[in-house]
Enzyme design. Structure first.
Site, mmCIF file in Angstrom:
data_model
loop_
_atom_site.group_PDB
_atom_site.id
_atom_site.type_symbol
_atom_site.label_atom_id
_atom_site.label_comp_id
_atom_site.label_asym_id
_atom_site.label_seq_id
_atom_site.Cartn_x
_atom_site.Cartn_y
_atom_site.Cartn_z
ATOM 1 N N TRP A 1 -51.336 -78.155 -35.022
ATOM 2 C CA TRP A 1 -52.608 -77.281 -35.785
ATOM 3 C C TRP A 1 -52.526 -77.629 -37.102
ATOM 4 C CZ3 TRP A 1 -53.016 -71.449 -37.139
ATOM 5 C CH2 TRP A 1 -51.936 -71.068 -37.864
ATOM 6 N N ASP A 2 -51.319 -77.835 -37.745
ATOM 7 C CA ASP A 2 -51.076 -77.985 -38.920
ATOM 8 C C ASP A 2 -52.160 -79.046 -39.440
ATOM 9 O OD1 ASP A 2 -48.553 -77.447 -37.839
ATOM 10 O OD2 ASP A 2 -47.534 -78.206 -39.375
ATOM 11 N N GLU B 1 -44.466 -67.202 -34.915
ATOM 12 C CA GLU B 1 -43.723 -67.588 -33.550
ATOM 13 C C GLU B 1 -42.412 -66.751 -33.516
ATOM 14 O OE1 GLU B 1 -43.427 -71.685 -34.478
ATOM 15 O OE2 GLU B 1 -45.587 -72.084 -33.524
ATOM 16 N N LYS C 1 -43.042 -64.397 -38.965
ATOM 17 C CA LYS C 1 -42.679 -65.647 -39.413
ATOM 18 C C LYS C 1 -43.544 -66.383 -40.527
ATOM 19 C CE LYS C 1 -41.555 -70.370 -37.690
ATOM 20 N NZ LYS C 1 -41.542 -71.150 -36.565
ATOM 21 N N GLN C 2 -44.963 -66.026 -40.188
ATOM 22 C CA GLN C 2 -46.083 -66.540 -40.982
ATOM 23 C C GLN C 2 -47.133 -65.765 -40.826
ATOM 24 O OE1 GLN C 2 -45.263 -69.838 -38.316
ATOM 25 N NE2 GLN C 2 -47.407 -70.515 -38.813
#
Ligand code: IFM
Length: 739
Positions: free
Chosen positions: A348-349, A489, A601-602
């Protein structure tokens, strides 16, 4: 909120570059311990191939690599990977028989420089051989943006204290591999009319590659020419008598074709060089001119902060270089074409982080990237069917066919048992990310052909998938999406991930709008798609029902969006108490340990405000920012996070936080913030960085009625200017600080 931001000595740029430096990345001394980082940073790509910045003469332990878009081969882990192609770089210099290498003799001076404006990599070295002969060396190379099948190196040598023999050997080395796999069978090599060639084929996928190299030495008359016939490593040799103080030079021009572009890749590569009426200088001029053309629209000007200016250009240089120009069957992976990590798979980046930059500044490149998703729909349909669902379910990691290629298990460092990776099975939001990207592209470009002929099919068939994937919970009177992985994640196998569910709601609403648009504007296409995707009245009714009754709550009192069912019950950890540290919280607490906490994580719920800003009010953004930002592993979690936080901090009016996160994203590779730039540059971080600058600091808003910009740059920025296409028209924002 400040978390530890490592500020090791800036490695590849001067800490305070001058305005002139902002188009250059400079390495003023060679440090062997950082050679792999340098190789990633100095990668040159041209939309067809990317070559890491390894040295022409090699260096012990180096990782030279060339990745060519679409040339995948079978791999033990992750099914398939971009195969490191036979190395076109080798260009050896022998000074009176002594081979030039940085680990031999004495390096008296050294400088390597990437000229981002023209796409040129140069190295100047003063070297004294073990026998005491001193030479000045200047090497320049490029991967042509004007002709993506050509690469070139010019090599200049000046003997400083002797007259003697200079010999160059320009080769094509077929004896290469990825780190753990050999991918190439050598089919043949040879020489024809002074051109050496190499013919190879990937072992699993059978993709043939033809490469040819021509060596020219000046002054031509005085040189002796022959070829070395090493198996799988042909070399053209040029020997010349050099005189003290007089520069002499050699040029190596290389052509590269694969079966993907020519049925006779070997012959095409040779003929390309035979028919080339021009030399290095002309190729260089055409290449540099092409770069200028891209910069004219895509550059971002920042005055008052040269470090930021340089970092943004560095990032955009790599994004522009990696984007496929003439191929809509390939896309850009998280490391672009600069490293082995993630094996060249597409995440998806691309759609969520990188694509907006292309959609708004180079829409024809964005179109190629979206077409890759169209062409890989069959793989997405196979994935949905294999999982027992309808429609199209995109692969979390995608390669040439669109089938899922995420490794299910990976070895765990220093431990015997491998780790189960769930993202390929359960990180479902990718299907909506792709649909979202199509919709954004359509909104910004008005490209009706793409939407009607290709994009609508993507949006609709992924909606079909969601219609079959959402589960009705009769007890709770709602639809649910269970057992997923959200963007964060650190937590896997969760139920009702808010990001996924809110995005699915948007997706199903948008699919209905696309369907209505298609019926009205392209009825024949609507009929064809209805038949192909089995769209019926009940399909649209189901989408409407799921969109309305999907579990996607926002707490009416606190405005908080719980990341997933039960997230708030997990252990709360004060990250400030874990400072300073030099590793991610996952490394410190373990995979299972961090999963039991609220550490992110994000950004996860916060991604909703990054992507669907208009659907939430300022209070909801503020409440969720206050909750989630302090619980995020900014320094060592995902590199995708900092740019998102920067943009959102601009939105909520926290300029210091915005700048701190911006810097973390901007310096991700130049300062090697996560210590893994050696594995390749962080392309999603770069795409996010552009969004943080343009939408965050630039305050650009795109709406149906038109665009607006209310810039809110950092206090020390004097100017922020950028261009973008909106509905086919080139627009510009040029903000200058008053006075
Ligand atoms: O796509 C990302 C993901 O969000 C976090 N892990 C790394 C992937 C590739 O960059």
């Amino acid at each position: 909120m400040s978390q530890h931001l490592p500020r090791e000595a800036a490695l590849y740029h001067s800490p305070s570059p001058s305005p002139a430096d902002t188009w250059r990345i400079t390495e003023s001394a060679f440090a062997p311990t950082r050679q792999h980082t340098g190789e990633s940073l100095f990668t040159l790509s041209n939309g067809h191939l990317g070559t890491r910045g390894a040295f022409e003469e090699g260096y012990p332990g180096d990782w030279p690599a060339t990745f060519i878009h679409g040339i995948y081969d079978d791999a033990l882990i992750g099914c398939t990977e971009l195969a490191n192609a036979p190395n076109w770089l080798p260009f050896d210099l022998l000074v009176e028989g002594e081979r030039f290498r940085l680990d031999h003799g004495e390096v008296l001076s050294y400088r390597r420089e990437l000229d981002m404006f023209h796409g040129l990599l140069t190295r100047t070295v003063r070297w004294r051989s073990p026998a005491g002969r001193t030479v000045d060396i200047a090497i320049e190379r490029f991967a042509s943006l004007a002709d993506p099948h050509l690469c070139a190196i010019r090599y200049e040598v000046t003997p400083l204290d002797f007259d003697g023999a200079i010999e160059w050997r320009a080769g094509l080395n077929g004896h290469v591999g990825n780190r753990d796999t050999l991918h190439w069978d050598i089919l043949g090599h040879g020489e024809r009319h002074g051109i050496v060639w190499l013919h190879s084929r990937t072992r699993g996928t059978g993709i043939e590659l033809g490469q040819a190299a021509r060596l020219t030495v000046a002054p031509a008359g005085e040189s002796e020419r022959f070829c070395l016939d090493c198996n799988g490593y042909p070399q053209a040799v040029g020997r010349v008598r050099a005189r003290r103080g007089q520069p002499i030079s050699a040029e190596k021009i290389v052509s590269v074709f694969s079966l993907r572009e020519s049925p006779e890749a070997r012959i095409t590569a040779i003929e390309k060089l035979q028919g080339l009426g021009v030399g290095y200088d002309n190729l260089r001029a055409a290449h540099a001119g092409e770069w200028e053309k891209y910069w004219r629209v895509s550059d971002v000007v920042i005055e008052g902060d040269d470090e930021a200016q340089q970092a943004v250009r560095f990032g955009l240089f790599h994004l522009l270089a990696a984007a496929p120009r003439h191929d809509e069957w390939v896309s850009i992976g998280p490391k672009a074409l600069s490293g082995f990590a993630y094996r060249g798979h597409v995440f998806w980046d691309t759609e969520i982080f990188m694509l907006p930059f292309f959609t708004l500044t180079q829409p024809e490149l964005a179109r190629n990237l979206l077409m890759y998703r169209y062409h890989t729909l069959p793989g997405a349909r196979r994935k949905a069917a294999a999982n027992g669902f309808e429609g199209a379910q995109y692969a979390w990691e995608s390669a040439d066919t669109g089938d899922e290629v995420t490794p299910a298990w990976v070895p765990r460092r220093n431990q015997r048992e491998p780790v189960r990776i769930w993202t390929g099975d359960l990180e479902l939001h990718i299907s909506s990310d792709v649909a979202y990207a199509v919709w954004q592209y359509w909104q910004a470009t008005g490209d009706e052909v793409l939407l009607a002929n290709y994009g609508a099919e993507i949006i609709l068939d992924t909606a079909v998938f969601w219609g079959s994937r959402a589960e009705w919970n009769a007890d709770k009177g709602r639809y649910e999406i269970k057992d997923v992985v959200g963007p964060d994640e650190y937590h896997d196998r969760v139920n009702n991930n808010a990001f996924t569910n809110h995005l699915v709601r948007w997706h199903l609403e948008t699919a209905q709008a696309v369907w209505r648009w298609l019926e009205q504007n392209h009825p024949a296409r609507a009929d064809a798609l209805a038949a192909k995707l089995k769209l019926q009245t009940q399909t649209f009714a189901l989408w409407a029902d799921v969109a309305t009754r999907l579990c996607a709550p926002v707490d009416p009192v606190t405005s908080l969006i719980e990341q997933f069912d039960g997230y708030f019950e997990r252990r709360d950890v004060n990250l400030a108490e874990h400072l300073p540290r030099a590793a991610s919280m996952q490394v410190l607490l373990g995979i299972e340990g961090v999963n039991q906490t609220q550490i992110l994580k994000q950004p996860d719920a916060l991604m909703l405000f990054f992507m669907l800003r208009d659907r939430y009010d300022a209070r909801t953004l503020r409440a969720n920012w206050d909750y989630y930002a302090p619980r995020t592993d900014h320094a060592y979690g995902s590199s995708l996070g900092p740019a998102v936080h920067s943009l959102l901090a601009c939105e909520i009016g926290e300029p210091e936080a915005a700048y701190e996160h911006f810097r973390r994203a901007a310096q991700a590779d130049l300062d090697d913030v996560r210590g893994n730039t050696a594995d390749g540059i962080h392309a999603a971080s770069i795409g996010g960085l552009w969004q943080a600058v343009v939408f965050g600091f630039g305050g650009l808003r795109l709406a149906r009625e038109g665009w607006t910009a209310t810039p809110r740059p950092p206090a020390h920025w004097q100017r922020l200017a950028f261009r973008f296409y909106y509905r086919g028209k080139l627009e510009e924002v040029d903000w200058r600080r008053d006075g």
